[in-house]
Every structure is written in C-alpha cells, then in structure tokens.
Write a protein that holds these residues in place. Structure first.
Motif, short mmCIF file in Angstrom:
data_model
loop_
_atom_site.label_atom_id
_atom_site.label_comp_id
_atom_site.label_asym_id
_atom_site.label_seq_id
_atom_site.Cartn_x
_atom_site.Cartn_y
_atom_site.Cartn_z
N UNK A 45 0.82 -1.22 0.00
CA UNK A 45 0.00 0.00 0.00
C UNK A 45 0.85 1.27 0.00
N UNK A 46 2.05 1.21 0.58
CA UNK A 46 2.97 2.35 0.48
C UNK A 46 3.32 2.60 -0.99
N UNK A 47 3.59 1.52 -1.73
CA UNK A 47 3.87 1.67 -3.14
C UNK A 47 2.70 2.24 -3.91
N UNK A 48 1.49 1.76 -3.59
CA UNK A 48 0.29 2.28 -4.26
C UNK A 48 0.08 3.76 -3.92
N UNK A 49 0.38 4.12 -2.70
CA UNK A 49 0.29 5.53 -2.26
C UNK A 49 1.23 6.40 -3.09
N UNK A 50 2.46 5.95 -3.28
CA UNK A 50 3.42 6.71 -4.08
C UNK A 50 2.95 6.85 -5.52
N UNK A 51 2.33 5.80 -6.04
CA UNK A 51 1.78 5.87 -7.40
C UNK A 51 0.66 6.90 -7.50
N UNK A 52 -0.27 6.85 -6.55
CA UNK A 52 -1.42 7.77 -6.58
C UNK A 52 -1.00 9.22 -6.54
N UNK A 53 0.09 9.50 -5.82
CA UNK A 53 0.51 10.88 -5.63
C UNK A 53 1.59 11.30 -6.64
N UNK A 54 1.84 10.45 -7.62
CA UNK A 54 2.75 10.83 -8.69
C UNK A 54 4.21 10.90 -8.29
N UNK A 55 4.58 10.22 -7.21
CA UNK A 55 5.97 10.24 -6.74
C UNK A 55 6.81 9.28 -7.58
N UNK A 56 6.19 8.22 -8.05
CA UNK A 56 6.86 7.25 -8.93
C UNK A 56 6.01 7.06 -10.17
N UNK A 57 6.61 6.50 -11.20
CA UNK A 57 5.87 6.20 -12.43
C UNK A 57 4.84 5.12 -12.13
N UNK A 58 3.58 5.47 -12.21
CA UNK A 58 2.51 4.57 -11.75
C UNK A 58 2.49 3.26 -12.53
N UNK A 59 2.67 3.33 -13.83
CA UNK A 59 2.59 2.10 -14.63
C UNK A 59 3.76 1.17 -14.36
N UNK A 60 4.96 1.71 -14.44
CA UNK A 60 6.15 0.88 -14.27
C UNK A 60 6.28 0.37 -12.84
N UNK A 61 6.18 1.28 -11.87
CA UNK A 61 6.32 0.89 -10.48
C UNK A 61 5.17 -0.04 -10.07
N UNK A 62 3.96 0.32 -10.47
CA UNK A 62 2.80 -0.47 -10.09
C UNK A 62 2.89 -1.90 -10.58
N UNK A 63 3.41 -2.06 -11.79
CA UNK A 63 3.54 -3.41 -12.34
C UNK A 63 4.55 -4.23 -11.54
N UNK A 64 5.70 -3.63 -11.22
CA UNK A 64 6.71 -4.37 -10.45
C UNK A 64 6.22 -4.64 -9.03
N UNK A 65 5.55 -3.67 -8.43
CA UNK A 65 5.03 -3.84 -7.08
C UNK A 65 4.02 -4.99 -7.03
N UNK A 66 3.15 -5.05 -8.03
CA UNK A 66 2.15 -6.11 -8.09
C UNK A 66 2.81 -7.47 -8.32
N UNK A 67 3.84 -7.50 -9.14
CA UNK A 67 4.56 -8.77 -9.39
C UNK A 67 5.20 -9.28 -8.10
N UNK A 68 5.86 -8.40 -7.39
CA UNK A 68 6.51 -8.81 -6.13
C UNK A 68 5.46 -9.28 -5.11
N UNK A 69 4.32 -8.60 -5.06
CA UNK A 69 3.27 -8.98 -4.11
C UNK A 69 2.74 -10.37 -4.43
N UNK A 70 2.56 -10.66 -5.71
CA UNK A 70 2.10 -11.99 -6.13
C UNK A 70 3.12 -13.06 -5.76
N UNK A 71 4.41 -12.73 -5.92
CA UNK A 71 5.46 -13.68 -5.55
C UNK A 71 5.44 -13.94 -4.04
N UNK A 72 5.21 -12.88 -3.27
CA UNK A 72 5.14 -13.04 -1.81
C UNK A 72 3.99 -13.99 -1.43
N UNK A 73 2.84 -13.76 -2.04
CA UNK A 73 1.68 -14.59 -1.72
C UNK A 73 1.91 -16.05 -2.12
#
Length: 224
Positions: A20-48
């Motif tokens: 959710x910290x990563x999603x927060x950074x995406x929403x507020x334009x601190x990181x590139x939402x598409x690129x960061x969001x994709x990697x963040x989601x991939x890592x989360x799926x690997x964790x699960x």
C-alpha cells in the motif's frame, strides 16, 4: 516472563503496508505509476505464492525510498499514515495486543516490511519493540537503497528474534510461554519454534499447516 510476537501485514493490519505504500506513491505521482505499479504487483504476487526473493524486493523498495529527498520522504510518510494506515487500524487487533500488554508480556512486532514504513505503524499500535528489515544508511543518516543485514522473513525472523533477545541477555527458552501470531505460511519457521503459535487471519497454506499441527486459528477481521 511471557513473550508475545506479532506479524504485521494481514495479521494486525487488514492490508499489506509495504504494497500500500507503493500504491500511495503511485497515486501521488511520486513514482511512475505504470512501471512501479507493475513491479510492485509482481513482487506482491510472488510473496503470496511463497516465491519472493526478499533481498531483491527489499532493495527495490529501499531504492525507491533512497530516490526521494529526505524531507519529502518524511512528509510523505506522515501523509501515508493519515490517509492509509490510521483509517484501517482495527479494534480487534488492538484488543489482542492490549491483552498481552496488560498481563505484562514482552510484546514485539516482527515484520518482513522495512523499518521506515513500519516504525510509525508500530508506534500507532502502541508496540515499543519492532523487528523489521533495516535500511542501510549513509554517514548523514539517509537511506542508501541497500539492505542492512539479513531480511526479516522466513528463517530470517528466527535469526532476528534470537539476536534481539541475545542483546537483552535472553533466549527463547527463558520465557514461560511464547506466542506468535501470523497470517502467512512464510512465517512457519518462527511459528514452529514458539510454544503457542496462532494462525491469525491465515492464508490457505497456513490454514492447512495449522490444522495438521493442531494449532489454534483465529480471525480478527477480513483482509482487504
């Protein structure tokens, strides 16, 4: 003395604070939402799935922190606490913590998420002891983007617990009882060594393992 240990994400919180910290950074334009969001989601799926390389993920997350100017980073964390964390603190989780604290148990949160994200969360929950992934810092105290020491995940949680207790001239066997509450099969190494493992809001793999072991299973809330 008795010991009570708690995982954080999906155990005391109904969310994953790191994701959710990563999603927060995406929403507020601190990181590139598409690129960061994709990697963040991939890592989360690997964790699960239990396939995550914790060092690879942590250095991705810590590298993101290192790229943000320190003053802005502190302000963002305060905003994240207000917007994301405080609204989801759950009374059932707080009651469970207080039950142990009121009995005088030594209480700690032990989480795979890094200290920068989790330190104010532990404070908001009223837990003074936090074992978390430690960001490396430079001579000025700024986060470098590297991990210091070993991750606090899997067997690493056992290692960090042993080091923390040793610093207090204690070991796990010194406690009359030791509880550990966790939602994840990734925490089985630590669940296996305490006297009272409790599967808390457990995922499917931990549910199955806990049932085979005869461990108690509790639900504090529905995960988000």
């Amino acid at each position: 003395m008795h010991l009570a240990l708690f995982d954080l994400d999906h155990t005391l919180l109904p969310i994953d604070s790191d994701y959710e910290w990563g999603q927060f950074l995406c929403r507020h334009g601190i990181v590139d939402a598409e690129q960061f969001g994709r990697r963040n989601a991939d890592f989360f799926a690997q964790y699960q799935a239990g396939t995550l390389d914790p060092v690879e993920y942590l250095e991705f997350a810590l590298g993101t922190l290192a790229a943000i100017p320190p003053q802005q980073l502190q302000a963002l964390r305060e905003q994240y606490m207000e917007e994301v964390i405080l609204p989801v603190l759950h009374p059932a989780a707080v009651r469970l913590l207080r039950q142990h604290q009121d009995k005088g148990d030594l209480t700690a949160i032990i989480t795979a998420t890094n200290r920068f994200v989790t330190e104010p969360i532990a404070a908001a929950l009223g837990v003074p002891h936090l074992l978390a992934a430690e960001p490396e810092r430079d001579a000025s105290g700024n986060i470098t983007g590297k991990l210091s020491g070993v991750p606090t995940s899997g067997k690493g949680k056992v290692t960090h617990l042993q080091h923390w207790l040793a610093a207090q001239n204690k070991q796990l066997a010194d406690f009359a009882s030791s509880h550990f509450y966790s939602d994840s099969h990734n925490d089985i190494p630590l669940l296996d060594v305490v006297t009272h493992p409790v599967a808390t809001n457990p995922n499917a793999k931990l549910q199955q393992y806990a049932a085979a072991k005869g461990w108690p299973q509790i639900t504090l809330f529905e995960k988000q």
